[in-house]
Design an enzyme around this catalytic site. Structure first.
Site, PDB file in Angstrom:
ATOM      1  N   SER A 143       0.832  -1.213   0.051  1.00  0.00           N
ATOM      2  CA  SER A 143       0.011   0.039  -0.193  1.00  0.00           C
ATOM      3  C   SER A 143       0.876   1.260   0.126  1.00  0.00           C
ATOM      4  CB  SER A 143      -1.016  -0.006   1.401  1.00  0.00           C
ATOM      5  OG  SER A 143      -1.981  -0.872   1.168  1.00  0.00           O
ATOM      6  N   SER A 184      -7.997   1.083  -3.698  1.00  0.00           N
ATOM      7  CA  SER A 184      -7.919   1.123  -2.301  1.00  0.00           C
ATOM      8  C   SER A 184      -6.616   1.046  -1.799  1.00  0.00           C
ATOM      9  CB  SER A 184      -9.084  -0.167  -1.762  1.00  0.00           C
ATOM     10  OG  SER A 184      -8.407  -1.558  -2.137  1.00  0.00           O
ATOM     11  N   CYS A 190      -4.755  -0.390   8.970  1.00  0.00           N
ATOM     12  CA  CYS A 190      -4.234  -0.865   7.381  1.00  0.00           C
ATOM     13  C   CYS A 190      -2.966  -1.561   7.979  1.00  0.00           C
ATOM     14  CB  CYS A 190      -3.780   0.140   6.626  1.00  0.00           C
ATOM     15  SG  CYS A 190      -2.705  -0.190   5.257  1.00  0.00           S
ATOM     16  N   MET A 239      -4.299  -7.536   1.645  1.00  0.00           N
ATOM     17  CA  MET A 239      -4.058  -6.431   2.800  1.00  0.00           C
ATOM     18  C   MET A 239      -3.722  -7.007   3.895  1.00  0.00           C
ATOM     19  SD  MET A 239      -7.230  -6.935   1.089  1.00  0.00           S
ATOM     20  CE  MET A 239      -8.855  -7.383   2.002  1.00  0.00           C
ATOM     21  N   GLY A 240      -2.847  -6.439   4.590  1.00  0.00           N
ATOM     22  CA  GLY A 240      -1.933  -6.997   6.076  1.00  0.00           C
ATOM     23  C   GLY A 240      -3.160  -7.350   6.831  1.00  0.00           C
TER      24      GLY A 240
END
Length: 396
Positions: free
Chosen positions: A19, A66, A104, A317-318
């Site tokens: 990200s 996103s 996040c 996503m993490g």
């Protein structure tokens, strides 16, 4: 007619994991934006370039996905035995909305680096050479995260040979520990909000599905790929080019949120875009990742595809990786069963960009499953730092 001049705000543009986001120190924000509320949200929307009916975020720092429409606000921690307070805002691309409901996990990898470089970690705790352990308080979810950040000659070491699928270039490895990643519920069963590791989810107009609903890392709705007509080896274009499929996933997500108790009416899901996530799983299969890399069925324990902000994520996503690792460690969940069942302390899963390994240790306490921590490796680096500028009237 006169117009307010632009104002400039100290900021850094950073990559963390897969990200990117704009990072601020809390006390560098204009005073009205140092408190939660409309002014802060308006500022972050303008910084990122939202809402944008063209969905491109041309007039801002966002990247129209996103993964790149993100903001972070950091400050010295108000919590005992912590270094930095970390607040994450997921900025909607096409709506005037900042979602503060979750973390996040990818940008977490950059929090430690920013904190060290910007004086948020006491100098006595930073080695001249070695690993600096940064104790992060994640304010959105009220959890502790530990980042192990490499330091060389007193400075954050960002370059290295650690490769992360979904990121083009290698960098220094940052190990992240998510402590007690499951939700804290008074009933002891909040990790599984229904009390079950598998539920039947009824979605009007679509059907009934077996699901695992879990609060770990980030609230997530897991489904079996085959139950919704997929193999688990899909890439972004296979899902994101299909508007009907995206509508179906959003409806499933809304009813999953309702069953998890995150919302009281399905209509509320539209104002809670960041959580929960919806993901589908399948057993190991060989496939070609988006980079052209060949992933063999022997390279992975299972396949996982996850949607974020209404689109299939290009990697993972993490926070969803934490949910995957946690669910994989608990016998009987859909994730665990897709990985072959049984007890395990780590899992390697395939995602659209390649593979990722995440570890988690599950224990049974008072008849309920608990996970003490989940661990994964990421990387991070500063892409640009200085000031971000926005029109002065954006704060009105």
């Amino acid at each position: 007619m006169s117009f307010a001049p632009q104002i400039k705000i100290p900021a850094a543009y950073m990559r963390g994991g897969t990200s990117k986001g704009v990072f601020f120190k809390l006390d560098d924000l204009p005073v009205p934006a140092q408190q939660p509320g409309q002014v802060r949200d308006q500022l972050l929307l303008r910084v990122i370039g939202s809402p944008d009916p063209y969905a491109k975020q041309i007039d801002g720092m966002g990247g129209a996905t996103s993964s790149t429409s993100k903001t972070v606000i950091l400050s010295k921690s108000e919590q005992a035995d912590h270094d930095v307070d970390y607040l994450f805002g997921q900025v909607s691309i096409d709506r005037p909305f900042v979602d503060w409901s979750g973390n996040c996990g990818n940008l977490t990898a950059a929090v430690g680096s920013f904190a060290i470089s910007n004086g948020l970690v006491d100098a006595s705790r930073i080695p001249e050479n070695g690993i600096c352990t940064v104790r992060i308080w994640q304010k959105n979810i009220q959890k502790t995260i530990i980042a192990h950040v490499p330091v060389s000659n007193g400075q954050v070491q960002e370059t290295g040979d650690f490769e992360l699928d979904g990121v083009t270039f290698p960098a220094a490895e940052v190990q992240i520990e998510f402590l007690d990643p499951a939700d804290d519920g008074e009933d002891g069963g909040a990790m599984f909000p229904t009390g079950n590791v598998v539920d039947t989810l009824e979605v009007p107009g679509i059907g009934e599905f077996q699901v695992t609903l879990i609060n770990a890392g980030i609230p997530t709705v897991f489904l079996n790929a085959e139950d919704i007509g997929y193999t688990g080896a899909e890439l972004q274009e296979d899902i994101n080019s299909d508007n009907e499929a995206l509508k179906k996933f959003e409806t499933i997500r809304a009813y999953g949120a309702l069953k998890m108790g995150l919302i009281k009416d399905v209509a509320e899901a539209a104002t809670r875009q960041h959580t929960p996530k919806v993901a589908f799983v399948a057993g190991p299969k060989s496939y070609t990742a988006s980079s052209g890399k060949q992933v063999s069925d022997t390279d992975v324990d299972l396949l996982v595809r996850a949607l974020s902000m209404g689109k299939l994520h290009h990697a993972m996503m993490g926070t969803a990786a934490v949910a995957i690792g946690t669910a994989a460690a608990i016998p009987g969940t859909l994730v665990n069963l897709a990985a072959g069942g049984g007890e395990r302390e780590a899992v390697r899963f395939g995602h659209p960009s390649g593979t990722l390994r995440v570890g988690a240790q599950a224990v049974m306490e008072n008849g309920q499953w608990a996970v003490k921590k989940a661990i994964m490796s990421r990387s991070a680096r500063v892409l640009m730092e200085g000031w971000v500028r926005i029109p002065g009237d954006a704060l009105k």
